[in-house]
Write a protein that holds these residues in place. Structure first.
Motif, mmCIF file in Angstrom:
data_model
loop_
_atom_site.group_PDB
_atom_site.id
_atom_site.type_symbol
_atom_site.label_atom_id
_atom_site.label_comp_id
_atom_site.label_asym_id
_atom_site.label_seq_id
_atom_site.Cartn_x
_atom_site.Cartn_y
_atom_site.Cartn_z
ATOM 1 N N UNK A 7 -88.090 -5.612 51.014
ATOM 2 C CA UNK A 7 -87.606 -6.675 51.893
ATOM 3 C C UNK A 7 -86.391 -7.253 51.199
ATOM 4 N N UNK A 8 -85.233 -7.164 51.849
ATOM 5 C CA UNK A 8 -83.978 -7.509 51.194
ATOM 6 C C UNK A 8 -83.294 -8.744 51.775
ATOM 7 N N UNK A 9 -83.552 -9.049 53.050
ATOM 8 C CA UNK A 9 -82.842 -10.167 53.665
ATOM 9 C C UNK A 9 -83.746 -10.927 54.640
ATOM 10 N N UNK A 10 -83.499 -12.220 54.687
ATOM 11 C CA UNK A 10 -84.024 -13.071 55.743
ATOM 12 C C UNK A 10 -82.858 -13.298 56.688
ATOM 13 N N UNK A 11 -83.082 -13.048 57.972
ATOM 14 C CA UNK A 11 -82.012 -13.161 58.956
ATOM 15 C C UNK A 11 -82.374 -14.257 59.955
ATOM 16 N N UNK A 12 -81.488 -15.222 60.090
ATOM 17 C CA UNK A 12 -81.666 -16.296 61.062
ATOM 18 C C UNK A 12 -80.825 -15.931 62.275
ATOM 19 N N UNK A 41 -68.799 -8.859 62.450
ATOM 20 C CA UNK A 41 -68.429 -10.271 62.307
ATOM 21 C C UNK A 41 -69.450 -11.263 62.869
ATOM 22 N N UNK A 42 -70.455 -10.769 63.572
ATOM 23 C CA UNK A 42 -71.496 -11.675 64.079
ATOM 24 C C UNK A 42 -72.459 -12.116 62.968
ATOM 25 N N UNK A 43 -72.308 -11.537 61.779
ATOM 26 C CA UNK A 43 -73.147 -11.887 60.633
ATOM 27 C C UNK A 43 -72.348 -12.673 59.600
ATOM 28 N N UNK A 44 -72.998 -13.679 59.026
ATOM 29 C CA UNK A 44 -72.490 -14.400 57.857
ATOM 30 C C UNK A 44 -73.595 -14.319 56.817
ATOM 31 N N UNK A 45 -73.266 -13.949 55.567
ATOM 32 C CA UNK A 45 -74.351 -13.793 54.609
ATOM 33 C C UNK A 45 -73.930 -13.843 53.166
ATOM 34 N N UNK A 46 -74.954 -13.898 52.307
ATOM 35 C CA UNK A 46 -74.766 -13.896 50.857
ATOM 36 C C UNK A 46 -76.093 -13.589 50.190
ATOM 37 N N UNK A 47 -76.011 -13.111 48.952
ATOM 38 C CA UNK A 47 -77.199 -13.005 48.117
ATOM 39 C C UNK A 47 -77.513 -14.417 47.626
ATOM 40 N N UNK A 55 -79.530 -13.839 52.473
ATOM 41 C CA UNK A 55 -79.675 -14.631 53.684
ATOM 42 C C UNK A 55 -78.529 -14.272 54.617
ATOM 43 N N UNK A 56 -78.859 -14.011 55.874
ATOM 44 C CA UNK A 56 -77.860 -13.772 56.912
ATOM 45 C C UNK A 56 -78.094 -14.748 58.052
#
Length: 127
Positions: A7-12, A41-47, A55-56
């Motif tokens: 599990x690598x990302x939590x996406x809101x 471009x519909x995603x914004x994210x970072x570790x 988190x995205x």
């Protein structure tokens, strides 16, 4: 053949009308700027600092606000098949990943990771 996943990302997932407010909230809540994706471009994210989790914030085209998890893997076909054996169902393929539904009906994504990124030190090995 063995493969890795985690599990690598939590996406809101935020509807268009509330996307900017949601993005600003999560950037402030985490204390991390969430960069806009170039290819998507519909995603914004970072570790997240100190975590092996990203988190995205995704701008939806339609649908209600929700959250989902991204599972990253070095063998997309093997991981999708493994999760199907556990009771998940494929919903649709988007670009290079699969949107799936878990047994309770919640959506999640299975995303192909770059070769060599996943290992015994940061992911689960499946034989």
């Amino acid at each position: 053949m063995a493969h890795y996943s985690r599990i690598a990302k939590v996406v809101i997932d935020a509807p268009p009308a509330g996307h900017q407010r949601e993005l600003a909230f999560w950037q402030s809540a985490c204390g991390v700027p969430l960069a806009q994706g170039v290819k998507f471009p519909e995603y914004h994210g970072a570790e997240l600092p100190g975590q092996r989790l990203g988190l995205l914030v995704q701008r939806l085209t339609d649908g209600p606000a929700r959250m989902h998890l991204d599972v990253h893997t070095d063998d997309l076909d093997a991981e999708v098949a493994r999760l199907e054996r556990l009771g998940a169902e494929r919903v649709e393929q988007v670009a290079t990943w699969w949107v799936m539904r878990d047994p309770a009906g919640m959506l999640f994504c299975v995303v192909a990771e770059e070769p060599g990124v996943l290992s015994d030190g940061n992911a689960q090995r499946w034989d």
